[in-house]
Write an enzyme that holds these catalytic residues in place. Structure first.
Site, PDB file in Angstrom:
ATOM      1  CD  GLU A  85     -64.643 -36.684  21.728  1.00  0.00           C
ATOM      2  OE1 GLU A  85     -64.642 -37.003  22.920  1.00  0.00           O
ATOM      3  OE2 GLU A  85     -63.598 -36.601  21.045  1.00  0.00           O
ATOM      4  CG  ASP A  86     -64.730 -34.076  25.048  1.00  0.00           C
ATOM      5  OD1 ASP A  86     -64.620 -34.342  23.830  1.00  0.00           O
ATOM      6  OD2 ASP A  86     -63.747 -33.850  25.773  1.00  0.00           O
ATOM      7  CG  ASP A  89     -62.432 -27.398  17.459  1.00  0.00           C
ATOM      8  OD1 ASP A  89     -63.093 -26.548  16.858  1.00  0.00           O
ATOM      9  OD2 ASP A  89     -61.308 -27.163  17.939  1.00  0.00           O
ATOM     10  CG  PHE A 138     -59.940 -24.136  25.027  1.00  0.00           C
ATOM     11  CD1 PHE A 138     -59.656 -24.975  23.965  1.00  0.00           C
ATOM     12  CD2 PHE A 138     -59.703 -24.579  26.320  1.00  0.00           C
ATOM     13  CE1 PHE A 138     -59.143 -26.243  24.176  1.00  0.00           C
ATOM     14  CE2 PHE A 138     -59.181 -25.848  26.540  1.00  0.00           C
ATOM     15  CZ  PHE A 138     -58.901 -26.682  25.462  1.00  0.00           C
ATOM     16  NE  ARG A 151     -59.165 -34.714  31.939  1.00  0.00           N
ATOM     17  CZ  ARG A 151     -59.176 -34.710  30.602  1.00  0.00           C
ATOM     18  NH1 ARG A 151     -60.293 -34.513  29.947  1.00  0.00           N
ATOM     19  NH2 ARG A 151     -58.065 -34.911  29.928  1.00  0.00           N
TER      20      ARG A 151
HETATM   21  P1  5GP Z   1     -61.191 -32.001  16.844  1.00  0.00           P
HETATM   22  O1  5GP Z   1     -60.321 -33.151  16.449  1.00  0.00           O
HETATM   23  O2  5GP Z   1     -62.633 -32.143  16.451  1.00  0.00           O
HETATM   24  O3  5GP Z   1     -60.608 -30.682  16.395  1.00  0.00           O
HETATM   25  O4  5GP Z   1     -61.111 -31.848  18.407  1.00  0.00           O
HETATM   26  C1  5GP Z   1     -61.609 -32.754  19.251  1.00  0.00           C
HETATM   27  C2  5GP Z   1     -60.812 -32.722  20.531  1.00  0.00           C
HETATM   28  O5  5GP Z   1     -60.145 -31.473  20.739  1.00  0.00           O
HETATM   29  C3  5GP Z   1     -61.757 -32.892  21.686  1.00  0.00           C
HETATM   30  O6  5GP Z   1     -61.934 -34.238  22.009  1.00  0.00           O
HETATM   31  C4  5GP Z   1     -61.038 -32.124  22.759  1.00  0.00           C
HETATM   32  O7  5GP Z   1     -60.090 -32.963  23.371  1.00  0.00           O
HETATM   33  C5  5GP Z   1     -60.280 -31.031  22.051  1.00  0.00           C
HETATM   34  N1  5GP Z   1     -61.028 -29.757  22.058  1.00  0.00           N
HETATM   35  C6  5GP Z   1     -61.512 -29.069  20.995  1.00  0.00           C
HETATM   36  N2  5GP Z   1     -62.105 -27.935  21.399  1.00  0.00           N
HETATM   37  C7  5GP Z   1     -62.005 -27.914  22.746  1.00  0.00           C
HETATM   38  C8  5GP Z   1     -62.447 -27.003  23.746  1.00  0.00           C
HETATM   39  O8  5GP Z   1     -63.067 -25.955  23.521  1.00  0.00           O
HETATM   40  N3  5GP Z   1     -62.156 -27.344  25.035  1.00  0.00           N
HETATM   41  C9  5GP Z   1     -61.484 -28.476  25.375  1.00  0.00           C
HETATM   42  N4  5GP Z   1     -61.262 -28.693  26.672  1.00  0.00           N
HETATM   43  N5  5GP Z   1     -61.053 -29.355  24.462  1.00  0.00           N
HETATM   44  C10 5GP Z   1     -61.321 -29.077  23.154  1.00  0.00           C
END
Ligand code: 5GP
Length: 162
Positions: A85-86, A89, A138, A151
């Site tokens: 995963e990228d 959060d 972000f 991207r």
């Molecule tokens: P989570 O479900 O853990 O809160 O968030 C995961 C998803 O939220 C990531 O796969 C991504 O798509 C988006 N996300 C969370 N933080 C960031 C950020 O700082 N930048 C970007 N581009 N996407 C984020």
């Protein structure tokens, strides 16, 4: 800096997966750049596959309603899975994906993320391989988007003003 860390993660993954029937599963679309670089650095044999999760709500955070809009095509039963995963959060996306993947009865699932924002975690998720911890803000680039932009930037940047 990214490439050096990707190499290190690849050697950790290779070391832990010697002799295992391993499938690298990338989460579309954000992880694609990281996934390809990581896969190329692995000196073990792995299968590759992808899934896609859509989160409904504001584009800069998870809403908690997460649906898999594309599933893997490889049978994962008995396989060792490395989920790539990228960014993690709140952890909501990853925990939802893990729940779905575990139904496919893999022998193990490891989580590999390029970026971790641990202070925003809402659900505990074990991250086995982590590229970098980020403090907040972000971030975009190297696969990560803001409203489908940025991207293709080759480095990671903090987006100001959102
Ligand atoms: P989570 O479900 O853990 O809160 O968030 C995961 C998803 O939220 C990531 O796969 C991504 O798509 C988006 N996300 C969370 N933080 C960031 C950020 O700082 N930048 C970007 N581009 N996407 C984020």
């Amino acid at each position: 800096m990214i490439q050096k860390r990707v190499k290190e993660l690849a050697s950790e993954i290779a070391r832990d997966h010697q002799g295992k029937d391993t499938v690298l599963v990338g989460i579309l679309k954000g992880a694609v750049f990281f996934f390809c670089d990581l896969a190329r650095e692995l000196d073990i044999q792995v299968g590759i596959d992808f899934l896609r999760a859509a989160s409904y709500g504001p584009s800069s955070s998870s809403s908690g309603t997460i649906t898999l809009t594309k599933d893997v095509e490889t049978p994962l039963e008995g396989k060792s899975v490395v989920l790539v995963e990228d960014i993690i959060d709140t952890g909501l996306t990853m925990s939802r994906i893990l729940e779905e993947l575990k139904r496919k009865k893999p022998s193990e699932v490891k989580v590999c993320v390029l970026l971790d924002k641990p202070e925003r975690r809402e659900i505990e998720v074990q991250v086995d391989y982590c590229g970098f911890r980020v403090e907040g803000g972000f971030v975009v680039g190297y696969g990560l988007d803001y409203d489908e932009q940025y991207r293709n930037l080759s480095e990671i940047f903090v987006l100001k003003g959102i």
